[in-house]
Structure formats: C-alpha cells, structure tokens
Design a protein around this motif. Structure first.
Motif, PDB file in Angstrom:
ATOM      1  N   ARG A  64       0.852  -1.206   0.000  1.00 48.72           N
ATOM      2  CA  ARG A  64       0.000   0.000   0.000  1.00 48.72           C
ATOM      3  C   ARG A  64       0.879   1.243   0.000  1.00 48.72           C
ATOM      4  O   ARG A  64       1.653   1.455   0.933  1.00 48.72           O
ATOM      5  N   VAL A  66       1.870   5.175   0.226  1.00 45.74           N
ATOM      6  CA  VAL A  66       1.499   6.496   0.725  1.00 45.74           C
ATOM      7  C   VAL A  66       2.560   7.437   0.160  1.00 45.74           C
ATOM      8  O   VAL A  66       3.736   7.277   0.460  1.00 45.74           O
ATOM      9  N   ASP A  83      -0.771   5.973  10.925  1.00 44.65           N
ATOM     10  CA  ASP A  83      -2.120   6.421  10.583  1.00 44.65           C
ATOM     11  C   ASP A  83      -2.801   5.495   9.576  1.00 44.65           C
ATOM     12  O   ASP A  83      -3.994   5.248   9.663  1.00 44.65           O
ATOM     13  N   PHE A  84      -2.017   4.987   8.611  1.00 41.33           N
ATOM     14  CA  PHE A  84      -2.625   4.184   7.554  1.00 41.33           C
ATOM     15  C   PHE A  84      -2.651   2.686   7.862  1.00 41.33           C
ATOM     16  O   PHE A  84      -3.356   1.934   7.204  1.00 41.33           O
ATOM     17  N   ALA A 306      -2.901   8.587  -1.414  1.00 40.88           N
ATOM     18  CA  ALA A 306      -3.135   7.667  -0.310  1.00 40.88           C
ATOM     19  C   ALA A 306      -3.476   6.302  -0.888  1.00 40.88           C
ATOM     20  O   ALA A 306      -3.832   6.206  -2.070  1.00 40.88           O
TER      21      ALA A 306
END
Ligand code: UDP
Ligand code: MG
Length: 309
Positions: A64, A66, A83-84, A306
C-alpha cells in the motif's frame, strides 16, 4: 479483509533498496501464513522511488503506497505509517535493510506471548563510522539520564507494536517527534530482542550530522526541561559568584590592593554574563519555537496519493 501485520517502511531516495526490501519482507511475512500489508511511505523522494512503489502496489495488493507531497522527514513518515496501518500489530522498519526483516518473526513470537511493544536492540553495528556509533551511543545515554522517560538504550525505531499502542500513538500529534521515545512513554508491556545491525544495503545515509543534531534536540525538548533547568543553574551560579566577589573586591581595594584595577576584569565578566544570557535565551528559543509550531496547528504531513482502500 482483516490484517494481522502492517509493516511500515519510510522511504527517502531508496530506489536501489526497494526490490530487495519487498522480496525479503514478503518472504518473511508469507511464511507466517497470516494476512499482512507493506506500507511504503514515500517521503518526497527525488530518485523515482515513488514510481517503484506504485509499480509494486500494482503487482501485489499487499503493498500500500502512501506518497507525500514533499519531504517531511523520517519521523513524520513513520507517523503516516501508523495512521494508515490496519494491522493488529504494526512493525516499523528502515528501508535500507539495516534492520533485518527476518527479526519480525522473533518479534511476532514475543507479541503472541502478550508483549505489546517489542523493540529491537542493536547489539552490534556494522558498516557505520566510529563517529556515528560513538555519537549515537553518547546520545542514548544522555537521553536516558536527563529525561523522565526510560527510553531503552541502543534501540532505534525498528519495533513491533500492538494495535492498542498504535491507537494511543495516533492521538499524539506533536510536531517535533521522537517516535522511539513516544513508544516508551506510553507504557504497556515492553520487551527487547537483540540483533546485529547490518550495513546499509545500497545508497547513502540520509542522516548527516545536522539532522542527527536536530533529532537529538527534538528528543531532549520533547521529554525534558533539563536545558531550561541548566539555564537556571547558571543564573544562580553567576549570581552566587557575584555576591561573594563584590565584598572581596571592595575589601581588597580598601586595603590598597591594585589587583582588580583595569578593564580586563570588567570585560571578562561582561562577556561571561553575556554568553550565559545568550545561551539561555537560545535554549528558551528552542522551546518557544516549538510552541509556535504547535500553535500554528498545520497538518503533520500532506499526502499526494493515499492507498486506494
Ligand atoms: N528517511 C525518510 N525521510 C528522510 C530521511 C530518511 O523517510 O528525510 C528514511 C530512509 O529512507 C530510511 C530510514 O528513514 O528508510 C532511515 O534513514 P537512514 O538509513 O538514512 O538513517 P541511518 O540508518 O543512517 O540512521
Ligand atoms: Mg539506515
């Protein structure tokens, strides 16, 4: 899907290290047989690291991306990772493979035993200059003695944290941050596992002396008032010297001594006091500047891209 492990790697110009990082992390994590994700936080790289991350994310859903709008610094990139992250356990790891991904298995074992923070202790360091090792060692000991938080010696940001801990850390939005200190500050059940810190796989360190110095200042100011107390101490010490010195000088002059005649003594005392005052002002400035940054309340980082989900 429920994710068990989130692996977070901050990336700043690590193009050459990304493929190997991905390969080693995915080998290790696949061997656990549990769902995992690799969050690659691109901290404004200029060498095409962001494209490499995007490509990986297209090929493997576990990755993933960012992507930051600019360089915000290592500590902020880690924060974005917190946070993610969606996992029950979150691991922070350097992208340059100085932290061996294989150690995650050992950390996970401790986590399953009930520990909520498992930090990696650098038992040995390889391929780093004696200057870096020496200053780092001095720094960890200084921090240990002057702050109220007992930050474990010789630990970096390489650690596994339980979801409970990460949720607490996510609420701590201070701007000038020292993640390894924050994760010690929150408490919980903590334990260390030892490892041998390898040399950087490729590329150069992103921590020149200037950045190390700033990080050290952040660490000290975030966790203690010690420098302010030093200023107070110097204030009392010079006032004390003056109280003793004035009657002594007066007495000497009345007795006819020429010892304290002339401008030299005046000059030295003015310079000394001026120095003490300016340094104290500088120390105060470090704290006031940080207050000012907090008061502005700007976002910690700006995300350009994001993760999709
Ligand atoms: N890093 C980052 N932003 C920065 C500087 C560094 O995200 O502004 C990342 C870097 O890509 C690496 C990690 O932080 O994954 C640690 O950096 P580095 O290896 O240069 O530090 P050192 O190990 O030399 O202390
Ligand atoms: Mg490194």
């Amino acid at each position: 899907m429920k994710i068990t492990y989130s692996i977070v790697a901050p990336i700043y110009n690590e193009l050459e290290n990304i493929p190997e990082l991905y390969r080693r992390v995915s080998d290790v994590m696949n061997s656990t047989g549990e769902p995992w994700e690799l969050i690659l936080v691109d901290d404004g790289s200029t060498d095409g690291s962001a494209d490499a991350i995007r490509t990986l994310a297209r090929e493997d859903d576990c990755v993933r991306p960012v992507i930051f709008a600019r360089n915000f610094g290592h500590q902020i990139a880690i924060t974005a990772g917190w946070d993610f992250a969606r996992g029950d356990a979150v691991v922070i790891i350097d992208a340059d493979l100085q932290d061996p991904p294989e150690l995650i298995l050992e950390m996970a074992k401790k986590w399953k035993e009930g520990y909520e923070v498992v930090y990696a202790v650098r038992a040995e360091r390889e391929g780093e200059s004696w200057f870096k090792i020496w200053t780092a060692s001095l720094f960890y000991r200084l921090i240990y003695h002057i702050t109220d938080v007992k930050i474990p010696l010789d630990t970096g940001d390489f650690r596994l944290m339980d979801r409970k801990v990460v949720d607490v850390l996510k609420d701590m939005r201070e701007r000038h941050r020292f993640p390894r200190g924050m994760s010690a500050w929150v408490g919980f059940k903590q334990i260390g596992v030892e490892y041998k810190r390898a040399a950087r796989k490729a590329g150069e360190t992103k921590y020149p002396f200037r950045k190390m110095f700033r990080l050290a200042l952040n660490a000290i100011t975030s966790f203690s008032y010690f420098p302010l107390q030093v200023a107070t101490f110097f204030g009392f010490a010079s006032a004390g010297i003056a109280i003793i010195a004035i009657p002594v000088v007066v007495a000497l002059r009345l007795l006819g001594s020429q010892f304290f005649e002339g401008q030299t003594t005046t000059l030295i005392s003015v310079l000394f006091l001026g120095g003490v005052q300016l340094i104290s002002l500088g120390i105060l400035g470090e704290y006031v500047g940080r207050l000012y940054d907090e008061a502005k309340g700007r976002p910690l980082y700006i995300v350009r891209e994001a993760p999709k989900d």
